[in-house]
Design a protein around this motif. Structure first.
Motif, short mmCIF file in Angstrom:
data_model
loop_
_atom_site.label_atom_id
_atom_site.label_comp_id
_atom_site.label_asym_id
_atom_site.label_seq_id
_atom_site.Cartn_x
_atom_site.Cartn_y
_atom_site.Cartn_z
N LYS A 161 -5.82 9.19 -9.93
CA LYS A 161 -6.85 9.21 -8.90
C LYS A 161 -6.70 7.95 -8.04
CE LYS A 161 -9.30 12.97 -9.36
NZ LYS A 161 -9.49 13.93 -8.25
N SER A 162 -6.88 8.12 -6.76
CA SER A 162 -6.66 7.00 -5.85
C SER A 162 -7.95 6.57 -5.16
CB SER A 162 -5.62 7.40 -4.80
OG SER A 162 -5.99 8.62 -4.18
N GLU A 163 -7.92 5.36 -4.64
CA GLU A 163 -9.06 4.83 -3.91
C GLU A 163 -8.62 4.46 -2.49
OE1 GLU A 163 -11.07 1.64 -5.82
OE2 GLU A 163 -11.01 2.59 -7.80
N LYS A 164 -9.51 4.66 -1.55
CA LYS A 164 -9.19 4.30 -0.18
C LYS A 164 -9.10 2.78 -0.06
CE LYS A 164 -10.98 8.39 2.15
NZ LYS A 164 -11.83 8.92 3.25
N GLU A 224 1.09 6.19 -7.35
CA GLU A 224 -0.07 6.93 -7.85
C GLU A 224 0.09 8.43 -7.66
OE1 GLU A 224 -3.65 5.24 -6.26
OE2 GLU A 224 -3.39 3.36 -7.38
N ALA A 267 -8.21 11.04 -3.41
CA ALA A 267 -9.06 9.84 -3.36
C ALA A 267 -10.40 10.05 -4.06
CB ALA A 267 -9.29 9.43 -1.90
N ILE A 268 -10.88 8.99 -4.66
CA ILE A 268 -12.20 9.01 -5.31
C ILE A 268 -13.25 8.96 -4.23
CG2 ILE A 268 -13.75 7.75 -6.85
CD1 ILE A 268 -11.28 6.66 -8.27
N TYR A 291 0.83 -1.21 0.00
CA TYR A 291 0.00 0.00 0.00
C TYR A 291 0.87 1.26 0.00
CZ TYR A 291 -3.40 3.48 1.58
OH TYR A 291 -4.19 4.61 1.70
#
Length: 245
Positions: free
Chosen positions: A156-159, A150, A243-244, A143
């Protein structure tokens, strides 16, 4: 340089790894117990604050070109360093240490009073570590690298599924504390890894290997608790900005 009186023990070693030699001399825990002011430790352990401060200040003045400055490592490189150096050390050495622990316990367990407890402590520590390392290798460290990549690519990142990196880090801290407590007890019952005068060669080897493992784990936990983890918490704050929803 900030005043030593304004820094926590772990922060002092983070700024200058040579300060660890001073803390080792005084029996001060700078890895698991590093999140405390030096003055508090001195008061609790009845150590002369001025005396130890002077010794620490001298280490800041010394030039140690061969010392690794972990605080300057890139975070993904630091995670790889922990895996390649400290994790691999444990994978390689834990079975051999267990061999000697069991051999000495089975042969001399009734002769030396501390061996039964040492045997149980070591098996508990080994089990904890072998459950702990994969969590870092398969969840936490990937992670960290994902966030770095990224952010570099401005993607764009995701949690993550665990919500925030502070959740696995809190688990790592708790497991580090458990390991630290076992190491503290091992030092105590072995008189800081001093073999009995009439110990056999296997007994001597066991004590030597336990002492080496202790030193490696102390540095391992220090790097993570005092350098890597605080920095990746800050990194995640930046990461979450992208984050998205």
């Amino acid at each position: 340089m900030e005043l030593i009186s304004e820094l926590k023990v772990g922060q002092i070693v983070r700024k200058n790894p040579k300060a660890a030699d001073v803390f080792n001399e005084y029996g001060i825990d700078y890895c698991c117990g590093g999140n405390v002011m030096l003055s508090e430790v001195c008061e609790k352990q009845e150590i002369n604050f001025e005396e130890i401060s002077q010794k620490i200040e001298k280490t800041f003045e010394e030039k140690q070109p061969s010392s690794l400055d972990f605080d300057q490592f890139e975070l993904d490189f630091l995670a790889d360093y922990v895996t390649n150096v400290h994790h691999n050390y444990l994978y390689k050495n834990l079975p051999e240490i267990r061999f000697y622990v069991e051999k000495v316990f089975n042969k001399h367990g009734e002769r030396f009073d501390y061996l039964p407890e040492l045997h149980d402590l070591y098996l508990a520590l080994e089990g904890d570590l072998l459950g702990h390392l994969p969590k870092e290798e398969n969840i936490l460290f990937p992670y960290i690298k994902k966030m770095i990549n990224e952010l570099k690519l401005k993607e764009k990142s995701e949690k993550p599924f665990f919500g925030t990196i502070q959740n696995p880090i809190s688990v790592m801290h708790a497991e580090h504390d458990e390991a630290g407590e076992i190491l503290h007890r091992l030092r105590k019952i072995t008189n800081n890894y001093t073999a009995p005068e009439n110990a056999c060669n296997s007994h001597l080897v066991m004590i030597s290997k336990l002492k080496e493992m202790d030193a490696d784990l102390v540095q391992h936990i220090h790097i993570e608790n005092n350098i890597l983890f605080p920095k990746v918490v800050i990194l995640e704050e930046e990461y979450f900005k992208n984050a998205i929803a």
